[in-house]
Design a protein around this motif. Sequence first.
Motif, PDB file in Angstrom:
ATOM      1  N   PRO A   1       1.044  -2.146   0.141  1.00  0.00           N
ATOM      2  CA  PRO A   1      -0.251   0.084   0.309  1.00  0.00           C
ATOM      3  C   PRO A   1       0.931   1.412  -0.016  1.00  0.00           C
ATOM      4  CG  PRO A   1      -0.734  -1.358   1.622  1.00  0.00           C
ATOM      5  CD  PRO A   1       0.556  -2.609   1.602  1.00  0.00           C
TER       6      PRO A   1
ATOM      7  N   ALA B   1       2.787   2.410  -2.185  1.00  0.00           N
ATOM      8  CA  ALA B   1       4.152   2.550  -2.949  1.00  0.00           C
ATOM      9  C   ALA B   1       4.094   3.476  -4.269  1.00  0.00           C
ATOM     10  CB  ALA B   1       4.449   1.242  -3.394  1.00  0.00           C
ATOM     11  N   GLY B   2       2.796   3.506  -4.843  1.00  0.00           N
ATOM     12  CA  GLY B   2       2.993   4.230  -5.975  1.00  0.00           C
ATOM     13  C   GLY B   2       2.797   3.646  -7.122  1.00  0.00           C
ATOM     14  N   LYS B   3       1.216   3.059  -6.792  1.00  0.00           N
ATOM     15  CA  LYS B   3       0.944   2.053  -7.395  1.00  0.00           C
ATOM     16  C   LYS B   3       0.540   3.031  -8.883  1.00  0.00           C
ATOM     17  CE  LYS B   3      -0.758  -1.143  -4.839  1.00  0.00           C
ATOM     18  NZ  LYS B   3       0.380  -0.036  -3.751  1.00  0.00           N
ATOM     19  N   SER B   4      -0.599   3.400  -7.789  1.00  0.00           N
ATOM     20  CA  SER B   4      -1.953   3.733  -8.927  1.00  0.00           C
ATOM     21  C   SER B   4      -1.543   5.522  -9.711  1.00  0.00           C
ATOM     22  CB  SER B   4      -2.911   4.415  -7.298  1.00  0.00           C
ATOM     23  OG  SER B   4      -3.521   3.873  -7.290  1.00  0.00           O
ATOM     24  N   SER B   5      -0.475   5.883  -9.156  1.00  0.00           N
ATOM     25  CA  SER B   5       0.573   7.199  -9.640  1.00  0.00           C
ATOM     26  C   SER B   5       0.485   7.126 -11.014  1.00  0.00           C
ATOM     27  CB  SER B   5       0.783   7.351  -7.972  1.00  0.00           C
ATOM     28  OG  SER B   5       0.285   8.242  -7.081  1.00  0.00           O
TER      29      SER B   5
ATOM     30  N   ILE C   1      -7.704   6.701  -8.808  1.00  0.00           N
ATOM     31  CA  ILE C   1      -7.595   7.385  -7.132  1.00  0.00           C
ATOM     32  C   ILE C   1      -6.160   7.333  -6.621  1.00  0.00           C
ATOM     33  CG2 ILE C   1      -8.452   8.247  -5.090  1.00  0.00           C
ATOM     34  CD1 ILE C   1     -11.162   6.988  -6.375  1.00  0.00           C
TER      35      ILE C   1
ATOM     36  N   ASP D   1      -2.851   9.573   0.296  1.00  0.00           N
ATOM     37  CA  ASP D   1      -2.009   9.120   0.316  1.00  0.00           C
ATOM     38  C   ASP D   1      -1.971   8.669   1.740  1.00  0.00           C
ATOM     39  OD1 ASP D   1      -2.815  10.862   2.001  1.00  0.00           O
ATOM     40  OD2 ASP D   1      -1.680  12.308   2.365  1.00  0.00           O
TER      41      ASP D   1
ATOM     42  N   PRO E   1      -2.949   4.750   3.422  1.00  0.00           N
ATOM     43  CA  PRO E   1      -2.962   3.627   2.217  1.00  0.00           C
ATOM     44  C   PRO E   1      -3.841   2.905   2.247  1.00  0.00           C
ATOM     45  CG  PRO E   1      -1.151   3.873   4.080  1.00  0.00           C
ATOM     46  CD  PRO E   1      -2.327   4.919   4.342  1.00  0.00           C
ATOM     47  N   GLY E   2      -4.017   2.247   0.921  1.00  0.00           N
ATOM     48  CA  GLY E   2      -5.144   1.072   0.608  1.00  0.00           C
ATOM     49  C   GLY E   2      -6.603   1.779   0.334  1.00  0.00           C
TER      50      GLY E   2
ATOM     51  N   THR F   1      -7.033   2.038  -3.194  1.00  0.00           N
ATOM     52  CA  THR F   1      -7.035   1.174  -4.046  1.00  0.00           C
ATOM     53  C   THR F   1      -7.992  -0.232  -3.784  1.00  0.00           C
ATOM     54  OG1 THR F   1      -5.618   1.812  -5.668  1.00  0.00           O
ATOM     55  CG2 THR F   1      -6.614   0.392  -6.425  1.00  0.00           C
TER      56      THR F   1
ATOM     57  N   GLY G   1      -2.747  -2.407  -2.517  1.00  0.00           N
ATOM     58  CA  GLY G   1      -1.572  -2.981  -1.644  1.00  0.00           C
ATOM     59  C   GLY G   1      -1.770  -3.723  -1.483  1.00  0.00           C
TER      60      GLY G   1
ATOM     61  N   ASN H   1      10.377   3.521  -6.621  1.00  0.00           N
ATOM     62  CA  ASN H   1       9.416   5.003  -6.930  1.00  0.00           C
ATOM     63  C   ASN H   1      10.229   5.579  -5.838  1.00  0.00           C
ATOM     64  OD1 ASN H   1       6.797   6.274  -8.214  1.00  0.00           O
ATOM     65  ND2 ASN H   1       6.145   5.409  -6.397  1.00  0.00           N
TER      66      ASN H   1
ATOM     67  N   ASP I   1      12.791  10.146  -6.759  1.00  0.00           N
ATOM     68  CA  ASP I   1      13.023  12.325  -6.355  1.00  0.00           C
ATOM     69  C   ASP I   1      13.365  12.355  -5.174  1.00  0.00           C
ATOM     70  OD1 ASP I   1       9.196  13.080  -4.870  1.00  0.00           O
ATOM     71  OD2 ASP I   1      10.183  11.341  -6.050  1.00  0.00           O
ATOM     72  N   LEU I   2      12.540  11.080  -3.776  1.00  0.00           N
ATOM     73  CA  LEU I   2      13.176  12.021  -2.339  1.00  0.00           C
ATOM     74  C   LEU I   2      14.383  12.003  -1.996  1.00  0.00           C
ATOM     75  CD1 LEU I   2       9.136  10.304  -1.260  1.00  0.00           C
ATOM     76  CD2 LEU I   2      10.195  13.194  -1.559  1.00  0.00           C
TER      77      LEU I   2
ATOM     78  N   ARG J   1       5.459  10.716  -9.346  1.00  0.00           N
ATOM     79  CA  ARG J   1       5.178  12.130  -8.973  1.00  0.00           C
ATOM     80  C   ARG J   1       6.051  13.219 -10.578  1.00  0.00           C
ATOM     81  NH1 ARG J   1       5.366  13.946  -3.335  1.00  0.00           N
ATOM     82  NH2 ARG J   1       3.075  13.528  -3.191  1.00  0.00           N
TER      83      ARG J   1
HETATM   84  N1  LIG Z   1       7.562  12.148  -3.878  1.00  0.00           N
HETATM   85  C1  LIG Z   1       6.784  11.180  -4.087  1.00  0.00           C
HETATM   86  N2  LIG Z   1       5.637  10.779  -3.695  1.00  0.00           N
HETATM   87  C2  LIG Z   1       4.904   9.572  -4.910  1.00  0.00           C
HETATM   88  C3  LIG Z   1       5.522   9.013  -5.854  1.00  0.00           C
HETATM   89  N3  LIG Z   1       4.158   8.104  -5.960  1.00  0.00           N
HETATM   90  C4  LIG Z   1       3.478   8.364  -5.336  1.00  0.00           C
HETATM   91  N4  LIG Z   1       3.646   9.287  -4.216  1.00  0.00           N
HETATM   92  C5  LIG Z   1       2.701   9.208  -3.018  1.00  0.00           C
HETATM   93  O1  LIG Z   1       2.324   8.636  -2.507  1.00  0.00           O
HETATM   94  C6  LIG Z   1       1.189   8.328  -2.203  1.00  0.00           C
HETATM   95  C7  LIG Z   1       0.452   7.388  -2.891  1.00  0.00           C
HETATM   96  O2  LIG Z   1       0.253   7.181  -4.189  1.00  0.00           O
HETATM   97  P1  LIG Z   1      -1.022   6.165  -4.422  1.00  0.00           P
HETATM   98  O3  LIG Z   1      -0.087   6.120  -6.300  1.00  0.00           O
HETATM   99  O4  LIG Z   1      -2.060   5.898  -4.054  1.00  0.00           O
HETATM  100  O5  LIG Z   1       0.074   4.527  -3.637  1.00  0.00           O
HETATM  101  P2  LIG Z   1      -0.793   3.086  -4.010  1.00  0.00           P
HETATM  102  O6  LIG Z   1       0.784   2.276  -4.179  1.00  0.00           O
HETATM  103  O7  LIG Z   1      -2.060   3.148  -5.212  1.00  0.00           O
HETATM  104  O8  LIG Z   1      -1.789   2.497  -3.154  1.00  0.00           O
HETATM  105  P3  LIG Z   1      -2.514   1.550  -2.917  1.00  0.00           P
HETATM  106  O9  LIG Z   1      -3.692   2.021  -3.485  1.00  0.00           O
HETATM  107  O10 LIG Z   1      -3.200   2.326  -1.224  1.00  0.00           O
HETATM  108  O11 LIG Z   1      -1.982   1.070  -2.481  1.00  0.00           O
HETATM  109  C8  LIG Z   1       0.727  10.036  -2.576  1.00  0.00           C
HETATM  110  O12 LIG Z   1       0.025  10.859  -2.172  1.00  0.00           O
HETATM  111  C9  LIG Z   1       1.307   9.525  -3.859  1.00  0.00           C
HETATM  112  O13 LIG Z   1       1.299  11.481  -3.792  1.00  0.00           O
HETATM  113  C10 LIG Z   1       6.800   9.777  -6.632  1.00  0.00           C
HETATM  114  O14 LIG Z   1       7.831   9.385  -7.357  1.00  0.00           O
HETATM  115  N5  LIG Z   1       7.202  11.244  -5.301  1.00  0.00           N
END
Ligand SMILES: Nc1nc2c(ncn2[C@@H]2O[C@H](COP(=O)(O)OP(=O)(O)OP(=O)(O)O)[C@@H](O)[C@H]2O)c(=O)[nH]1
Length: 388
Positions: free
Chosen positions: A124, A126-130, A142, A145, A147-148, A150, A176, A238, A241-242, A276
């Motif tokens: 959860p 990790a940034g999968k949806s992003s 969607i 921040d 977790p969970g 999706t 996640g 992923n 950038d940080l 991001r």
């Molecule tokens: N700094 C940074 N933050 C990121 C990056 N990718 C995603 N995020 C942040 O990480 C958080 C989670 O991103 P999601 O894309 O919702 O992550 P997910 O893996 O889909 O999460 P679940 O659906 O909850 O399993 C959000 O606040 C994003 O803005 C990145 O490359 N850099």
Amino acid sequence: MDNKAAQDVFSVGTRSQAEIAIADANVIIFVTDITAGITPLDREVAGLLRQSGRAVVIAANKADNEGLDAQASEFQKFGYPVFPIAALHNRGFDALLEAVVKQLPPYESDTEQNPLRVAIVGKPNAGKSSFVNRVLKSDRVIVSDIPGTTRDSIEVPFTIGSGPQARHYKLIDTAGLRKLRRAEDAVERWSVMRAQKSIEDADVVVMMIDAEQGPTEQDKKIAGLVLEARKGCVVLINKWDLAEGEETVTQKEYEKAFRREMYFLSYVPIVFVSAREGTNIRKAIESIDYVAAQISTNLPTSTLNRILHDAVKRVAPPRVTGKKLKFYYATQVGERPLRFRFFVNQPKLCTPSYQTYLINTLRSAAGLEGAPIVVDYRSSHDRDGQKE
Ligand SMILES: Nc1nc2c(ncn2[C@@H]2O[C@H](COP(=O)(O)OP(=O)(O)OP(=O)(O)O)[C@@H](O)[C@H]2O)c(=O)[nH]1
Ligand SMILES: [Mg+2]
């Protein structure tokens, strides 16, 4: 066919070579000698070919001039199309090759109806949806921040390019994968199950790792699912950038540490991305494409055997209780995942470390990065009674 008679004509070695070649082929060119007419050997070969059920075209060779072409009709007895050719003078090849090409199966690329299924999995947050959004350049799924976010696997069709060159994908954004506690509710359990199903249904799995957290126990479990399902895989680190802002660790150092920790994923390519910021998204897709090509590779038997025989020559097989493994030959028996059959004197003589050595050598020599490889060891005398 009378096996004994066949053995009189073929040496055993030639025969097994021919059998491998036949089993491997889509189309077989049966070369005969127009000046010799039908020989006993031709009859034996025709028998083998008939048994194989493969497409066959006959190249009646040594038809050095038009006057000889008519004699080719003799070979029509075998029931396959016949083309008089002269290999020496490059005569007759256009018609022969046209017939061969006609028999070839259509080129299988990923089509609109049958896109490449790419599942994005990971913990959860990790940034999968992003990542999916970045690839689609829209806020299709969607992101938050929490977790969970999706809960269900979401499938989004996605195309790069246009016309016949276009590549078609189905990106699958999954929930996640988290550790479930006993008290977890039904929705949680369902989300995890759906994500697991997405792995099983995928062609290529993208494992999304949160760079800040690094690989955790949970990531190892997820990797275990990918390995178990024998899927092509790409790892995306992923949120790079940080890490870059702090300039504490280079990609090289990070990759080294990651590979040490996740040693069982050694065959998988790694790409550092920022979903991001949109960094390296194209490189990630190229990596997915590369792995997609590898999982459907058909290695020619000659290449496969050359690589493995070289490997055996370079590092001799170990002795197990005084006995030595003898490696005879290998053949590819499947794709997605790549499946090979290795014929040896005694399968139990191939130690796990030697098995790993052979697979690693094959992988690097044939460029099979990201593709799982399954090897089935057979004793050489199983060959005749083998079942698929
Ligand atoms: N700094 C940074 N933050 C990121 C990056 N990718 C995603 N995020 C942040 O990480 C958080 C989670 O991103 P999601 O894309 O919702 O992550 P997910 O893996 O889909 O999460 P679940 O659906 O909850 O399993 C959000 O606040 C994003 O803005 C990145 O490359 N850099
Ligand atoms: Mg999500």
